[in-house]
Design a protein around this motif. Structure first.
Motif, PDB file in Angstrom:
ATOM      1  N   GLY A 108      38.321  54.388  43.644  1.00  0.00           N
ATOM      2  CA  GLY A 108      39.454  53.430  43.908  1.00  0.00           C
ATOM      3  C   GLY A 108      40.746  53.915  44.214  1.00  0.00           C
ATOM      4  N   ILE A 109      41.584  53.028  44.308  1.00  0.00           N
ATOM      5  CA  ILE A 109      42.920  53.294  44.434  1.00  0.00           C
ATOM      6  C   ILE A 109      43.657  53.406  43.231  1.00  0.00           C
ATOM      7  N   ARG A 127      44.017  57.956  46.751  1.00  0.00           N
ATOM      8  CA  ARG A 127      42.699  57.667  46.622  1.00  0.00           C
ATOM      9  C   ARG A 127      41.655  58.356  45.853  1.00  0.00           C
ATOM     10  N   LEU A 151      50.126  47.695  48.464  1.00  0.00           N
ATOM     11  CA  LEU A 151      48.677  47.924  47.886  1.00  0.00           C
ATOM     12  C   LEU A 151      47.614  47.009  48.617  1.00  0.00           C
ATOM     13  N   GLN A 152      48.285  45.714  49.003  1.00  0.00           N
ATOM     14  CA  GLN A 152      47.684  44.705  49.737  1.00  0.00           C
ATOM     15  C   GLN A 152      47.330  45.362  51.126  1.00  0.00           C
ATOM     16  N   TYR A 155      44.385  47.929  50.820  1.00  0.00           N
ATOM     17  CA  TYR A 155      43.198  47.393  50.417  1.00  0.00           C
ATOM     18  C   TYR A 155      42.448  47.252  51.662  1.00  0.00           C
ATOM     19  N   GLN A 156      43.148  46.517  52.717  1.00  0.00           N
ATOM     20  CA  GLN A 156      42.514  46.056  53.901  1.00  0.00           C
ATOM     21  C   GLN A 156      41.673  47.385  54.336  1.00  0.00           C
ATOM     22  N   GLU A 158      40.893  50.250  52.444  1.00  0.00           N
ATOM     23  CA  GLU A 158      39.876  51.273  51.665  1.00  0.00           C
ATOM     24  C   GLU A 158      39.004  50.205  50.923  1.00  0.00           C
ATOM     25  N   LYS A 159      39.136  48.701  50.878  1.00  0.00           N
ATOM     26  CA  LYS A 159      38.177  47.956  50.424  1.00  0.00           C
ATOM     27  C   LYS A 159      37.808  48.506  48.847  1.00  0.00           C
ATOM     28  N   PRO A 161      38.800  48.828  44.526  1.00  0.00           N
ATOM     29  CA  PRO A 161      39.890  48.232  43.635  1.00  0.00           C
ATOM     30  C   PRO A 161      40.800  49.171  43.005  1.00  0.00           C
ATOM     31  N   VAL A 162      42.012  48.552  42.718  1.00  0.00           N
ATOM     32  CA  VAL A 162      43.253  49.195  42.260  1.00  0.00           C
ATOM     33  C   VAL A 162      43.339  49.356  40.777  1.00  0.00           C
ATOM     34  N   PHE A 183      42.798  41.765  46.504  1.00  0.00           N
ATOM     35  CA  PHE A 183      42.417  43.144  45.736  1.00  0.00           C
ATOM     36  C   PHE A 183      42.118  42.737  44.296  1.00  0.00           C
TER      37      PHE A 183
END
Length: 240
Positions: A108-109, A127, A151-152, A155-156, A158-159, A161-162, A183
């Motif tokens: 995830g992130i 990542r 982060l938004q 997420y677009q 990476e898709k 979770p943070v 996200f």
């Protein structure tokens, strides 16, 4: 290689000895005590319990910033003194990178966050994969809303979770709950939420080119200390 690491960048203080990715010993305190009073006794007890002498340490690592200005100076001074005494190299590690290493192996992130006060946070983003970290955002001091905007955007792409980690993680989790972000976000497990010196050791071991003579160690600040900011503000007020 045996690495003795220290992290006094935030409220929690810790020291650890690691060898080839294995923690041999670690001491951790999160009692808001003065680092200058605790870190040397912690290291002494840890080395004694590990049955190790300082001469058996091959290298040193320290969380060099960002973070508490006083805390950073204490940790760096301690490591400088020890490394210089036994003529071993030392590595200054980003405190945010070290926090991210708390969650290495998490997919995830990974977003390390330290409370910088004055409406700001120290933060970065990585990542996370099963075995490594890849930096997505450089270390920065920003208002909390700015990191969420970044982060938004991430997420677009990476898709994924943070994961928030650090003493500012709960602050971010509360902000996330109040806003309408796309996200999913999670807090790091409680046992890995705060700074750990073992993570600084792992970061120093995995990242290339960090070890150098101890004399080259310096704190890494993302903004001026409060005293200097206040002095600049007074000068600007007089010149206005």
């Amino acid at each position: 290689m045996k690495i003795l690491a220290v992290d006094t960048s935030a409220v929690a203080a810790s020291c650890a000895v690691c060898e080839d990715g294995v923690v041999l010993g670690e001491s951790f305190l999160n009692r808001k005590l003065t680092h200058s009073q605790t870190i040397f006794p912690m290291m002494e007890d840890m080395l004694k319990n590990c049955r190790l002498s300082l001469n058996e340490i091959d290298a040193f690592a320290v969380a060099a910033g960002p973070g508490s200005f006083t805390g950073l100076r204490i940790g760096i001074s301690a490591v400088k003194a020890l490394a210089f005494a036994v003529e071993k190299p030392a590595a200054g590690v980003s405190a945010l990178l070290a926090l991210a290493y708390n969650l290495v192996g998490t997919k995830g992130i990974i977003c390390p966050v330290m409370d910088a006060r004055c409406g700001q946070v120290y933060t970065a983003a990585f990542r996370g994969t099963e075995t490594s970290l890849e930096r997505l955002i450089v270390d920065e001091a920003v208002p909390i809303e700015q990191i969420f905007s970044q982060l938004q955007d991430i997420y677009q792409i990476e898709k994924a979770p943070v994961w928030f980690v650090g003493d500012g993680a709960k602050l971010c989790a509360e902000y996330w709950e109040k806003q309408n972000f796309d996200f999913p976000a999670f807090l790091a497990p409680a046992a890995r939420q705060f700074s750990h010196a073992s993570s600084a050791a792992f970061a120093a071991e995995q990242e290339n080119g960090l070890f150098a003579p101890a004399v080259e160690l310096n704190p890494f600040y993302l903004r001026l200390p409060q005293a200097e900011r206040e002095l600049q503000a007074k000068k600007a007020s007089k010149n206005a």
